[in-house]
Each structure stands twice: as structure tokens, then as C-alpha cells.
Design an enzyme around this catalytic site. Structure first.
Site, mmCIF file in Angstrom:
data_model
loop_
_atom_site.group_PDB
_atom_site.id
_atom_site.type_symbol
_atom_site.label_atom_id
_atom_site.label_comp_id
_atom_site.label_asym_id
_atom_site.label_seq_id
_atom_site.Cartn_x
_atom_site.Cartn_y
_atom_site.Cartn_z
ATOM 1 N N TRP A 150 0.951 -1.055 0.278
ATOM 2 C CA TRP A 150 0.201 -0.006 -0.196
ATOM 3 C C TRP A 150 1.270 1.360 0.027
ATOM 4 C CZ3 TRP A 150 2.149 2.555 4.710
ATOM 5 C CH2 TRP A 150 2.363 1.438 5.069
ATOM 6 N N ASN A 151 1.660 1.247 0.012
ATOM 7 C CA ASN A 151 2.589 2.069 0.351
ATOM 8 C C ASN A 151 3.132 3.502 -1.582
ATOM 9 O OD1 ASN A 151 4.737 0.093 -0.649
ATOM 10 N ND2 ASN A 151 6.430 0.888 0.716
ATOM 11 N N PRO A 175 -3.921 -5.447 -5.966
ATOM 12 C CA PRO A 175 -3.293 -3.946 -5.744
ATOM 13 C C PRO A 175 -3.887 -4.331 -4.227
ATOM 14 C CG PRO A 175 -5.677 -3.281 -6.568
ATOM 15 C CD PRO A 175 -5.034 -4.455 -6.799
ATOM 16 N N SER A 176 -3.112 -3.320 -3.058
ATOM 17 C CA SER A 176 -3.780 -3.697 -1.220
ATOM 18 C C SER A 176 -4.817 -3.483 -0.903
ATOM 19 C CB SER A 176 -2.299 -3.291 -0.386
ATOM 20 O OG SER A 176 -3.149 -3.001 0.417
ATOM 21 N N GLY A 229 6.722 -11.772 6.080
ATOM 22 C CA GLY A 229 6.245 -13.248 6.064
ATOM 23 C C GLY A 229 4.665 -13.250 5.466
ATOM 24 N N GLU A 248 9.506 -9.085 -3.899
ATOM 25 C CA GLU A 248 10.053 -7.627 -3.236
ATOM 26 C C GLU A 248 9.899 -7.231 -1.433
ATOM 27 O OE1 GLU A 248 12.422 -5.340 -4.686
ATOM 28 O OE2 GLU A 248 12.362 -6.998 -6.291
ATOM 29 N N CYS A 282 9.948 0.800 2.388
ATOM 30 C CA CYS A 282 10.733 -1.170 2.547
ATOM 31 C C CYS A 282 12.230 -0.454 2.647
ATOM 32 C CB CYS A 282 10.114 -1.782 1.051
ATOM 33 S SG CYS A 282 11.045 -1.031 -0.676
ATOM 34 N N GLU A 384 11.381 -4.555 11.644
ATOM 35 C CA GLU A 384 11.058 -3.506 10.655
ATOM 36 C C GLU A 384 9.052 -3.078 11.181
ATOM 37 O OE1 GLU A 384 8.546 -4.610 6.822
ATOM 38 O OE2 GLU A 384 10.142 -2.912 5.988
ATOM 39 N N GLU A 461 13.472 -6.973 -9.452
ATOM 40 C CA GLU A 461 12.398 -5.083 -10.125
ATOM 41 C C GLU A 461 13.655 -3.593 -10.744
ATOM 42 O OE1 GLU A 461 9.358 -3.827 -7.895
ATOM 43 O OE2 GLU A 461 8.032 -5.440 -8.682
HETATM 44 P P1 NAD Z 1 1.459 -6.850 3.509
HETATM 45 O O1 NAD Z 1 2.467 -8.313 2.781
HETATM 46 O O2 NAD Z 1 0.815 -7.586 4.112
HETATM 47 O O3 NAD Z 1 0.461 -7.891 2.197
HETATM 48 C C1 NAD Z 1 1.264 -7.622 0.436
HETATM 49 C C2 NAD Z 1 -0.185 -7.976 -0.065
HETATM 50 O O4 NAD Z 1 0.016 -9.688 -0.006
HETATM 51 C C3 NAD Z 1 -1.786 -7.093 0.336
HETATM 52 O O5 NAD Z 1 -1.794 -7.105 -1.968
HETATM 53 C C4 NAD Z 1 -1.826 -8.279 0.585
HETATM 54 O O6 NAD Z 1 -3.517 -8.522 0.012
HETATM 55 C C5 NAD Z 1 -1.774 -9.649 -0.070
HETATM 56 N N1 NAD Z 1 -1.650 -10.809 1.077
HETATM 57 C C6 NAD Z 1 -1.651 -10.816 2.488
HETATM 58 N N2 NAD Z 1 -1.525 -12.494 2.502
HETATM 59 C C7 NAD Z 1 -1.587 -13.015 1.409
HETATM 60 C C8 NAD Z 1 -1.607 -13.772 1.138
HETATM 61 N N3 NAD Z 1 -1.125 -15.099 2.261
HETATM 62 N N4 NAD Z 1 -1.230 -14.478 -0.523
HETATM 63 C C9 NAD Z 1 -1.256 -13.408 -0.643
HETATM 64 N N5 NAD Z 1 -1.328 -12.321 -0.536
HETATM 65 C C10 NAD Z 1 -1.635 -12.058 0.247
HETATM 66 O O7 NAD Z 1 2.636 -5.510 3.555
HETATM 67 P P2 NAD Z 1 1.643 -4.382 3.359
HETATM 68 O O8 NAD Z 1 1.490 -4.377 4.994
HETATM 69 O O9 NAD Z 1 1.035 -3.793 2.529
HETATM 70 O O10 NAD Z 1 2.878 -3.289 3.182
HETATM 71 C C11 NAD Z 1 4.138 -3.417 3.585
HETATM 72 C C12 NAD Z 1 4.968 -4.007 3.812
HETATM 73 O O11 NAD Z 1 6.064 -4.057 1.798
HETATM 74 C C13 NAD Z 1 6.518 -3.948 4.755
HETATM 75 O O12 NAD Z 1 7.363 -5.370 5.153
HETATM 76 C C14 NAD Z 1 7.427 -3.018 3.348
HETATM 77 O O13 NAD Z 1 8.819 -3.124 3.469
HETATM 78 C C15 NAD Z 1 7.265 -3.973 1.982
HETATM 79 N N6 NAD Z 1 7.392 -3.190 0.611
HETATM 80 C C16 NAD Z 1 8.365 -3.538 -0.060
HETATM 81 C C17 NAD Z 1 9.014 -3.404 -0.759
HETATM 82 C C18 NAD Z 1 10.313 -3.135 -1.917
HETATM 83 O O14 NAD Z 1 10.493 -3.467 -2.865
HETATM 84 N N7 NAD Z 1 11.418 -4.755 -1.556
HETATM 85 C C19 NAD Z 1 8.448 -2.008 -1.649
HETATM 86 C C20 NAD Z 1 6.855 -1.699 -0.803
HETATM 87 C C21 NAD Z 1 7.076 -2.519 0.169
#
Ligand code: NAD
Length: 487
Positions: A150-151, A175-176, A229, A248, A282, A384, A461
Site C-alpha cells: 500500500w505504500n 493491489p493492496s 511473512g 520485494e 521498504c 521492521e 525489479e
Molecule cells: P503485506 O504483506 O501485508 O501485504 C502485501 C499484499 O499481499 C497485499 O496486497 C495483501 O492483500 C496481500 N496478501 C496478504 N496475505 C496474502 C497471502 N496469504 N497470499 C497472497 N497475498 C497476500 O504488506 P503491506 O503491509 O501491504 O506492505 C508493507 C510491507 O511491504 C513492508 O514489509 C514493506 O517493507 C514491504 N515493501 C517492500 C517493497 C520492496 O520493493 N522491497 C516495497 C514496498 C513495500
């Protein structure tokens, strides 16, 4: 006034679900529901797969130069609609307009432009062998799925669709559930640009919809952005049909400041790497290691600039440079980490509390927070937080700081500040991290491949390297002579 309800985007158009199930989207700066979104039900899921399969058949058969031109039309539309799209990102995420209007849409457009340019240049090679020869082809994978965080909602949708589509794949993007609108607008733009129906589809919903994508037999690849996770669950789901994955994930990145650093630049990096997008990035350098001899001057400047220059308020106000956290739940989580930091003995040097700006009193705001006297074992230095919480640590020598910086299961990013070029490269080469900066922090142009080491990710990416993550290599042996056979 009744709020709008957005549908899923399938086969070049919005499609209603049968279940009638919806979810609410909240503006983090006001705490108010701003629109509703239909959840992808069984019909939508089935249609998404069939649409993406048809889209793949059409798109992959097109000449790469044609695909490139269509993608470039989408790039122009994104740039023309920058302000409209940036506003959507501000209302969905709570980040400042000041950022979204110059970063989110444009960095997404840059990535599509970069990969559109590369698309016609994707080529194989050939080699002679014993009078015969073989050649290779870089072929598309098929239907790819993208799952976003979502960021940076629109940017993430662009960074995933750009290489996927440039290489001839189709995509189903989820998307989120916190920020579902940007991807729908991208889908509209792809369709308006003339990209065939079904090439980019958007399904909406929470983790269960993501999990359905990861398990689906007809999807060739999952590109995921989110927490470590969740990434593990996604990979386990992808393993059911041995899908290719790009991950990512999160980080706890070190920013190392040596005593010969330009202190003002180092303070800029520490603030950018902890407070930009109110800390929800991130790659943030949340462990700021400062060499002891410059610690006093560094901390004085850091605290002064944090006190004087951060403007918290309505994210749509042009002056605001620090916005609201994504949700009430995330606000609680970040506050919990702040309290753990205090309980474990770190010194709260700045912030650490909720804020109620006059023009956005009901938003999820937390003050930029700086902890000093931190130690490596503290929870705030290991986990984190994904909020505006900086931990400042001190160090004495190069070897010591390298070992401490690497003592984490994460490996997303690292930064080094020093005027000594030999040391800068020596130290950065020893960092267990995929995205590194020397005398800079956070910049990530489309040309630069980004991704994590260790538990911060798999694959890349952006950059040329990503072409390999969205294509598969076919080797074709061509016999020019009678086939030798013992039979
Ligand atoms: P999140 O892991 O909670 O959710 C990410 C996405 O996964 C959402 O669309 C969610 O609906 C989906 N999801 C949740 N459970 C799932 C499952 N069991 N199977 C498949 N999809 C599932 O993460 P968030 O809270 O949306 O984002 C924050 C995290 O993202 C932070 O840890 C951040 O570091 C990371 N992030 C990484 C990057 C990168 O490029 N490395 C960029 C942005 C954010």
C-alpha cells in the site's frame, strides 16, 4: 452524498461481481471512508484468468515494436494525468501531495518507458556446434500475477506491469486492499492507449484473493511486494505449481556515517531514509550507525532539522511534507514499537507520540521519532517498523560497523557516507544488501535493478536484469547433417 463503488477491471472494462460483496477504503488523513470496492468473487476470478489468457495470446503474438509503441502511449497518458493520479495516491495513502505529485506517477511512467524501449531489443543468440547449430529465444512466461503493497500503489503496479507487458506477458494485478484505486486507473490508461483487452486485469480483495492467485495452476509467475511473512506464504502457494517468483520484501537497513562524512548530507539521508513517506518505505535506513567522534554534531543537526523543517498536516496542502500513516491498525503497531523502544531503554530524543494537526485532527499521524542510545539487541533495531521511527547507534571502527550492519536476517538496502572513496566502495562491497547507496539515499531510477539479499527478496525489479525475470529461455538445436544413430 453516496460514495462511489469501484468494480474489478477485467478484459478491458469494469465488471460487476455477482456476490455484491464490497470493502471500504479509508482516507488515512481523515479516518473517513472515501469509496467502496467490489471484492473479486468466483465469477470475477474465473473471468480474470480467461481474460488474461486471451490477452496473452493476442499480446505475445504482436510484434515487439508495436507493443513498445502502445506502452509509450500509456506513458504519455500517465504523465498528462499526473495531478489527477497523484491526488488519488494522496487520498488513498495519506502521503504528502508534495511527494506524490513529483514521484509516484512519474517514477511509474519512467519504468514503463524504460521497458517499452527495451522490448524490441530482446534477442536470443546462436552458436555453431559440430557442424550443426543452436539458437536461443527469450519467450514470454504467460499469465503473470502482481500483488502489491500500500505504500506506493500506482508505482508498484507500474513497476510490475512494465517488464511483464514489455516481455509479452499478460498480468492479473491485485493491489493492496488499503489502496485499490491507482491500479484501476492504470488499467483504464492501458486500455485507452490501445493495449488489447485482457492484457492487464485488476482483481480486488484482501489476502485470500492474493492467495488464490498464488495457488492458481494457470498463472506462470507471481511478483509480490509486501512483508517477509506474507512473502513466505506467497512462495509456498507458488510452489504448488512451481511458479516463478519475484519477492520485494521488507528490510531493516543500515545507514553508516563515518566521521569524515559531509554531515549535512548525512543528516539529509537519515531524514529522507526515515521520514519520507512518513517512514513507510521498504528501503529505509532505520538503523543509523554514526561514528562516535561525529555523533555530537550529527545528532544536534538531526534534531534541529527535525524540529524545524517537518511540516505535518493535511497531506493535500502543498506545504505538508509529512503525512498520515496508512491505517488505524498500522498506527497502533507503530505506537507499540515506540513504547517497546522506551521500555527497552532507548532514549526518546524526539517525537514518539500521536499528532493531531489542526487541519487533519482525525488522521493517523505519528510524530517523526528519533531514538538514541540504541543497542543492536533492541526490538526497534531488529524488527521492521515501517513507520517514522529512527534508531541512532554509534560505532568505533570499520570492521565493527560492517559486522553489526550485517547482523540481521534482512538484506534490502544499505548506505554509506564518507569522503574516502576507497573506504566507501570497500564497505559497500561488504554489505549484505541488494540496493546500496554511497553518499546518497533512497534514489531508485528505472534503469537501476532493485531487490533484496537474504530474507528481503528474490529477483529484481527495474533495470535490464528484470527482463530475465519475465522471460524464459528456449534453446533450439538445428541439425544440418544426417542424424547419427545406432538404431
Ligand atoms: P503485506 O504483506 O501485508 O501485504 C502485501 C499484499 O499481499 C497485499 O496486497 C495483501 O492483500 C496481500 N496478501 C496478504 N496475505 C496474502 C497471502 N496469504 N497470499 C497472497 N497475498 C497476500 O504488506 P503491506 O503491509 O501491504 O506492505 C508493507 C510491507 O511491504 C513492508 O514489509 C514493506 O517493507 C514491504 N515493501 C517492500 C517493497 C520492496 O520493493 N522491497 C516495497 C514496498 C513495500
Amino acid at each position: 452524498m453516496s460514495l462511489k463503488t469501484y468494480k474489478n477491471f477485467i478484459n478491458g472494462a469494469y465488471m460487476a461481481n455477482d456476490s455484491g460483496e464490497t470493502f471500504d477504503v479509508i482516507n488515512p488523513a481523515t479516518g473517513k471512508v472515501i469509496y467502496h470496492v467490489e471484492v473479486a468473487d468466483e465469477k470475477i476470478k474465473q473471468q480474470a484468468i480467461e481474460s488474461a489468457q486471451r490477452g496473452f495470446a493476442t499480446w505475445s503474438a504482436m510484434d515487439a515494436m508495436t507493443r513498445s509503441r502502445l506502452l509509450l502511449k500509456a506513458v504519455n497518458l500517465l504523465r498528462e494525468r499526473n495531478d489527477e493520479l497523484a491526488k488519488i495516491e494522496v487520498l488513498d495513502t495519506g502521503k504528502p501531495w508534495q511527494e506524490a505529485s513529483v514521484v509516484d506517477v512519474l517514477s511509474g511512467a519512467d519504468s514503463i518507458e524504460f521497458f517499452a524501449g527495451l522490448a524490441p531489443g530482446i534477442e536470443g543468440n546462436q552458436q555453431s556446434v559440430d557442424g550443426d547449430f543452436y539458437y536461443t529465444r527469450r519467450e514470454a512466461l504467460g499469465v503473470c500475477a502482481g500483488i502489491g503493497a500500500w505504500n506506493y500503489p500506482l508505482q508498484i503496479a507500474c513497476w510490475k506491469s512494465a517488464p511483464a507487458l514489455a516481455c509479452g506477458n499478460s498480468m492479473i494485478f491485485k493491489p493492496s486492499e488499503e489502496t485499490p484505486l491507482g491500479a484501476l486507473k492504470l488499467a483504464e490508461i492501458f486500455t485507452e492507449a490501445g493495449i488489447p483487452d485482457g492484457v492487464f486485469n485488476v482483481v480486488q480483495g484482501a489476502g485470500d484473493v492474493g492467495a488464490w492467485l498464488t495457488h492458481h495452476q494457470d498463472i506462470a509467475k507471481i511478483s509480490f511486494t509486501g512483508e517477509v511473512g506474507t512473502g513466505k506464504k506467497v512462495m509456498a502457494g507458488a510452489a504448488t505449481s512451481l511458479k516463478d517468483v519475484t519477492m520485494e520484501l521488507g528490510g531493516k537497513s543500515p545507514l553508516i556515517i563515518f566521521n569524515d562524512a559531509d554531515v549535512d548530507n548525512a543528516v539529509s539521508a537519515a531524514m529522507l531514509g526515515n521520514f519520507y513517506t512518513q517512514g513507510e518505505i521498504c528501503t529505509n535506513g532505520t538503523r543509523v550507525f554514526v561514528e562516535k567522534s561525529i555523533y555530537p554534531v550529527f545528532i544536534e543537526k538531526l534534531l534541529q532539522r527535525t524540529r524545524d523543517n517537518i511540516i505535518v498536516g493535511d497531506p493535500m496542502d502543498e506545504k505538508t511534507n509529512f503525512g498520515a500513516l496508512i491505517s488505524a491498525k498500522h498506527f497502533e503497531l507503530v505506537m507499540k514499537y515506540i513504547n517497546i523502544g522506551i521500555d527497552e531503554g532507548a532514549t526518546l530524543a524526539h517525537g514518539g507520540k500521536a499528532l493531531q494537526p489542526a487541519d487533519a485532527p482525525n488522521g493517523y499521524f505519528i510524530a517523526p521519532t528519533i531514538f538514541t542510545d540504541c543497542t543492536d539487541e533492541m526490538t526497534i533495531c531488529r524488527e521492521e517498523i515501517f513507520g517514522p521511527v529512527m534508531s541512532v547507534l554509534t560505532f568505533d571502527g570499520e570492521e565493527e560497523v560492517i559486522a553489526r550492519a550485517n547482523a540481521t536476517e534482512f538484506g534490502l538496502a544499505a548506505g554509506v557516507f564518507t569522503q574516502d572513496i576507497t573506504r566507501a566502495h570497500r564497505v559497500i562491497h561488504k554489505m549484505d544488501a541488494g540496493i546500496c547507496w554511497i553518499n546518497s539515499y533512497g534514489l531508485s531510477p528505472a534503469q537501476m535493478p532493485v531487490g533484496g539479499y537474504k530474507q528481503s527478496g528474490i529477483g529484481r525489479e527495474n533495470g535490464l536484469a528484470t527482463l530475465n525475470h519475465y522471460t524464459q529461455l528456449k534453446a533450439v538445436y538445428v541439425g544440418l547433417q544426417p542424424l547419427d544413430s545406432p538404431f
